[in-house]
Design a protein around this motif. Structure first.
Motif, PDB file in Angstrom:
ATOM      1  N   LYS A  97       0.835  -1.011   0.167  1.00 31.77           N
ATOM      2  CA  LYS A  97      -0.046  -0.174   0.034  1.00 31.77           C
ATOM      3  C   LYS A  97       0.822   1.081  -0.102  1.00 31.77           C
ATOM      4  N   LEU A  98       0.354   2.166  -0.489  1.00 30.16           N
ATOM      5  CA  LEU A  98       1.230   3.738  -0.541  1.00 30.16           C
ATOM      6  C   LEU A  98       1.525   4.092   0.920  1.00 30.16           C
ATOM      7  N   GLU A  99       0.468   3.833   1.698  1.00 27.64           N
ATOM      8  CA  GLU A  99       0.558   4.263   3.035  1.00 27.64           C
ATOM      9  C   GLU A  99       1.714   3.643   3.977  1.00 27.64           C
ATOM     10  N   ASN A 100       2.146   2.424   3.434  1.00 24.77           N
ATOM     11  CA  ASN A 100       3.166   1.839   4.112  1.00 24.77           C
ATOM     12  C   ASN A 100       4.415   1.465   3.454  1.00 24.77           C
ATOM     13  N   LEU A 101       4.737   2.147   2.572  1.00 24.10           N
ATOM     14  CA  LEU A 101       5.934   2.003   1.583  1.00 24.10           C
ATOM     15  C   LEU A 101       7.025   1.601   2.659  1.00 24.10           C
ATOM     16  N   ASP A 103      10.897   2.028   4.219  1.00 20.72           N
ATOM     17  CA  ASP A 103      11.799   3.381   4.765  1.00 20.72           C
ATOM     18  C   ASP A 103      12.686   3.760   3.661  1.00 20.72           C
ATOM     19  N   GLY A 104      12.732   5.043   3.437  1.00 15.27           N
ATOM     20  CA  GLY A 104      13.478   5.597   2.141  1.00 15.27           C
ATOM     21  C   GLY A 104      12.699   5.795   0.752  1.00 15.27           C
ATOM     22  N   VAL A 105      11.718   5.379   0.815  1.00 16.86           N
ATOM     23  CA  VAL A 105      10.816   5.723  -0.353  1.00 16.86           C
ATOM     24  C   VAL A 105       9.725   6.775   0.260  1.00 16.86           C
ATOM     25  N   HIS A 106       9.700   7.849  -0.730  1.00 20.91           N
ATOM     26  CA  HIS A 106       8.652   8.890  -0.471  1.00 20.91           C
ATOM     27  C   HIS A 106       7.952   9.464  -1.718  1.00 20.91           C
ATOM     28  N   VAL A 107       6.924   9.673  -1.632  1.00 18.01           N
ATOM     29  CA  VAL A 107       5.980   9.979  -2.896  1.00 18.01           C
ATOM     30  C   VAL A 107       5.416  11.629  -2.449  1.00 18.01           C
ATOM     31  N   ARG A 139      -4.944   6.900  -5.831  1.00 12.86           N
ATOM     32  CA  ARG A 139      -4.527   7.454  -4.591  1.00 12.86           C
ATOM     33  C   ARG A 139      -3.044   7.982  -4.938  1.00 12.86           C
ATOM     34  N   PHE A 140      -2.224   7.171  -5.812  1.00  9.25           N
ATOM     35  CA  PHE A 140      -1.209   7.548  -6.110  1.00  9.25           C
ATOM     36  C   PHE A 140      -1.202   8.798  -7.264  1.00  9.25           C
ATOM     37  N   GLU A 141      -2.190   9.004  -7.882  1.00 11.62           N
ATOM     38  CA  GLU A 141      -2.496  10.086  -8.899  1.00 11.62           C
ATOM     39  C   GLU A 141      -2.687  11.336  -8.048  1.00 11.62           C
ATOM     40  N   SER A 142      -3.633  10.849  -7.090  1.00  4.46           N
ATOM     41  CA  SER A 142      -3.838  12.536  -6.289  1.00  4.46           C
ATOM     42  C   SER A 142      -2.846  12.768  -5.385  1.00  4.46           C
ATOM     43  N   SER A 143      -2.276  11.901  -4.822  1.00  2.00           N
ATOM     44  CA  SER A 143      -1.071  12.386  -4.128  1.00  2.00           C
ATOM     45  C   SER A 143       0.097  12.788  -4.803  1.00  2.00           C
TER      46      SER A 143
END
Length: 147
Positions: A97-101, A103-107, A139-143
């Motif tokens: 999930k995007l919310e628990n990528l 560590d070190g991955v930031h969108v 969600r990725f697109e909106s964020s």
């Protein structure tokens, strides 16, 4: 036959066969094309007719299979010289999930940051990011969209 090439219509006329059978007879020895029409060398066509008359139709099948085997062998050799890069990843990455990528991955809006120490770690994090995006693209697109 005055011309060095034979076309399908000529085969139909000479042998008294229909279009499909003429194509089947010509297929193994077609060397040229004019539009969608195949042409065969006259001498190769005569050899083909002799082979058919002798009942040795299997020789063309053997040649065809040899060509296919050579092609497959070439593809296998190419794959061995340039193997695919495989990324070892835990099964849980499938449901990333995007919310628990990791560590070190930031969108962020208009930007993605992936921090890593080793190349393999980078591949694993990129895979996790790709899976998270595919699991929830909206969600990725909106964020990441500049609003």
């Amino acid at each position: 036959m005055p011309r060095p090439f034979v076309d399908r219509a000529t085969v139909e006329f000479l042998l008294g066969v229909k279009k499909r059978r003429a194509q089947q007879i010509m297929a193994p020895c077609i060397t040229e094309r004019v539009g969608s029409n195949g042409l065969v060398n006259r001498d190769a066509f005569i050899d083909r007719l002799r082979t058919l008359a002798e009942g040795d139709d299997g020789s063309f099948e053997v040649k065809r299979r040899r060509r296919v085997a050579d092609l497959i062998d070439g593809l296998r050799r190419e794959r061995l010289t340039r193997p695919q890069l495989l990324v070892a990843a835990p099964i849980r990455v499938v449901d990333q999930k995007l919310e628990n990528l990791p560590d070190g991955v930031h969108v962020h809006t208009g930007r993605i940051v992936v921090e890593f120490d080793e190349p393999q770690e980078a591949l694993e994090k990129l895979l996790a990011l790709a899976m998270a995006i595919s699991n929830d693209f909206e969600r990725f697109e909106s964020s990441t969209r500049n609003s």
